[in-house]
Design a protein around this motif. Structure first.
Motif, PDB file in Angstrom:
ATOM      1  N   SER A   3       0.809  -1.220   0.000  1.00  0.00           N
ATOM      2  CA  SER A   3       0.000   0.000   0.000  1.00  0.00           C
ATOM      3  C   SER A   3       0.842   1.270   0.000  1.00  0.00           C
ATOM      4  N   GLU A   4       1.848   1.348   0.872  1.00  0.00           N
ATOM      5  CA  GLU A   4       2.648   2.568   0.970  1.00  0.00           C
ATOM      6  C   GLU A   4       3.408   2.844  -0.318  1.00  0.00           C
ATOM      7  N   LEU A   5       4.003   1.816  -0.914  1.00  0.00           N
ATOM      8  CA  LEU A   5       4.741   1.975  -2.149  1.00  0.00           C
ATOM      9  C   LEU A   5       3.802   2.310  -3.300  1.00  0.00           C
ATOM     10  N   ARG A   6       2.612   1.703  -3.297  1.00  0.00           N
ATOM     11  CA  ARG A   6       1.643   1.981  -4.354  1.00  0.00           C
ATOM     12  C   ARG A   6       1.215   3.447  -4.344  1.00  0.00           C
ATOM     13  N   GLN A   7       1.031   4.012  -3.163  1.00  0.00           N
ATOM     14  CA  GLN A   7       0.634   5.415  -3.074  1.00  0.00           C
ATOM     15  C   GLN A   7       1.740   6.334  -3.582  1.00  0.00           C
ATOM     16  N   VAL A   8       2.988   6.027  -3.227  1.00  0.00           N
ATOM     17  CA  VAL A   8       4.104   6.857  -3.694  1.00  0.00           C
ATOM     18  C   VAL A   8       4.224   6.764  -5.212  1.00  0.00           C
ATOM     19  N   ALA A   9       4.147   5.547  -5.753  1.00  0.00           N
ATOM     20  CA  ALA A   9       4.289   5.346  -7.190  1.00  0.00           C
ATOM     21  C   ALA A   9       3.145   5.992  -7.967  1.00  0.00           C
ATOM     22  N   SER A  10       1.950   6.045  -7.365  1.00  0.00           N
ATOM     23  CA  SER A  10       0.815   6.669  -8.034  1.00  0.00           C
ATOM     24  C   SER A  10       0.926   8.185  -8.012  1.00  0.00           C
ATOM     25  N   ARG A  11       1.473   8.706  -6.934  1.00  0.00           N
ATOM     26  CA  ARG A  11       1.572  10.158  -6.801  1.00  0.00           C
ATOM     27  C   ARG A  11       2.785  10.729  -7.528  1.00  0.00           C
ATOM     28  N   TYR A  12       3.899  10.009  -7.467  1.00  0.00           N
ATOM     29  CA  TYR A  12       5.128  10.464  -8.110  1.00  0.00           C
ATOM     30  C   TYR A  12       5.655   9.358  -9.031  1.00  0.00           C
ATOM     31  N   GLU A  50      15.265   0.519   0.189  1.00  0.00           N
ATOM     32  CA  GLU A  50      15.467  -0.893  -0.144  1.00  0.00           C
ATOM     33  C   GLU A  50      14.197  -1.427  -0.795  1.00  0.00           C
ATOM     34  N   SER A  51      14.373  -2.396  -1.677  1.00  0.00           N
ATOM     35  CA  SER A  51      13.258  -2.902  -2.465  1.00  0.00           C
ATOM     36  C   SER A  51      12.172  -3.538  -1.594  1.00  0.00           C
ATOM     37  N   ARG A  52      10.930  -3.159  -1.875  1.00  0.00           N
ATOM     38  CA  ARG A  52       9.766  -3.774  -1.257  1.00  0.00           C
ATOM     39  C   ARG A  52       8.835  -4.369  -2.312  1.00  0.00           C
ATOM     40  N   LEU A  53       9.379  -4.552  -3.490  1.00  0.00           N
ATOM     41  CA  LEU A  53       8.585  -5.133  -4.561  1.00  0.00           C
ATOM     42  C   LEU A  53       8.335  -6.612  -4.280  1.00  0.00           C
ATOM     43  N   PRO A  54       7.134  -7.094  -4.560  1.00  0.00           N
ATOM     44  CA  PRO A  54       6.878  -8.535  -4.382  1.00  0.00           C
ATOM     45  C   PRO A  54       7.705  -9.342  -5.370  1.00  0.00           C
ATOM     46  N   SER A  55       7.989 -10.569  -5.026  1.00  0.00           N
ATOM     47  CA  SER A  55       8.837 -11.414  -5.874  1.00  0.00           C
ATOM     48  C   SER A  55       8.207 -11.668  -7.241  1.00  0.00           C
ATOM     49  N   SER A  56       6.893 -11.543  -7.330  1.00  0.00           N
ATOM     50  CA  SER A  56       6.208 -11.799  -8.604  1.00  0.00           C
ATOM     51  C   SER A  56       6.195 -10.582  -9.516  1.00  0.00           C
ATOM     52  N   TYR A  57       6.694  -9.443  -9.031  1.00  0.00           N
ATOM     53  CA  TYR A  57       6.635  -8.219  -9.840  1.00  0.00           C
ATOM     54  C   TYR A  57       7.599  -8.312 -11.021  1.00  0.00           C
ATOM     55  N   ARG A  58       7.131  -7.890 -12.178  1.00  0.00           N
ATOM     56  CA  ARG A  58       7.954  -7.847 -13.368  1.00  0.00           C
ATOM     57  C   ARG A  58       7.861  -6.443 -13.969  1.00  0.00           C
ATOM     58  N   PRO A  59       8.992  -5.785 -14.215  1.00  0.00           N
ATOM     59  CA  PRO A  59       8.945  -4.437 -14.786  1.00  0.00           C
ATOM     60  C   PRO A  59       8.421  -4.470 -16.212  1.00  0.00           C
TER      61      PRO A  59
END
Length: 215
Positions: free
Chosen positions: A71-80, A163-172
């Protein structure tokens, strides 16, 4: 617990980001099997029962999928949202891409060629910058090429974790050309042909019996 106060540099960047970026969180209207209506910023698995609120549009090709982020990372990525601007055969671009991935920053990537259309698109995207790689965080452009300290300062100010908080299933997402190939390869308009020169008048014939004078 003692917390360190933000440096003036980070505080200034944070204020600049806040002043020029707008929240972009998507809100969804979810209708449950019993008809109960709820609102959430996370799209559920059953997309058939989801209705975007406020005219949300489909994700642009090459845009990171933020639905699976914490949730926290999603909000940052959506805003910036972060966009990396690159070109082919570019070692600094490879280094910049690796840095963002190691830090766990979800980012879109736009690639540029050497055509005039590509250069115009790069200037428009970065506020006049011509050096690659380049980074945009929200509406702020970092135009001095790859500089780890400078880039990290902007990411820190925006609120991205160190530090990375991306889930292991995330693919750029895959890089997307900034300019359509057909537009980049279009030939330049031919310059208008110059008018044909007016022939000079023929010199007057000299009398056969006169003197042959040359100046």
């Amino acid at each position: 617990m003692t917390r360190c106060a933000p440096s003036p540099r980070h505080l200034g960047i944070a204020l600049l980001l806040a002043a020029t970026s707008l929240p972009a969180l998507a809100i969804y209207k979810v209708i449950g099997p019993d008809g109960k209506v709820t609102y959430t910023d996370t799209p559920p698995a059953d997309a058939a029962q989801v209705r975007p609120v406020g005219g949300a549009v489909a994700a642009v090709a090459g845009t990171p999928d933020t639905s699976m982020l914490p949730s926290e990372l999603r909000q940052v990525a959506s805003r910036y949202p972060v966009t990396l601007h690159t070109t082919s055969d570019c070692a600094p671009c490879d280094t910049a891409r690796q840095m963002l991935r190691q830090r766990g920053v979800p980012f879109a990537e736009r690639s540029y060629g050497k055509s005039g259309a590509d250069q115009a698109a790069l200037k428009a995207a970065t506020g006049g910058g011509t050096m690659l790689p380049s980074l945009t965080v929200g509406r702020q452009a970092v135009k001095d090429g790859y500089n780890a300290a400078s880039w990290n300062s902007y990411l820190d100010a925006a609120g991205y974790p160190t530090e990375s908080r991306l889930p292991s299933s995330y693919r750029p997402p895959a890089p997307v050309p900034a300019v359509a190939p057909s537009e980049a390869s279009a030939p330049a308009a031919a310059a208008p042909a110059a008018p044909a020169p007016t022939p000079a008048p023929a010199p007057a014939a000299r009398p056969a019996s006169g003197p042959n004078i040359r100046f």
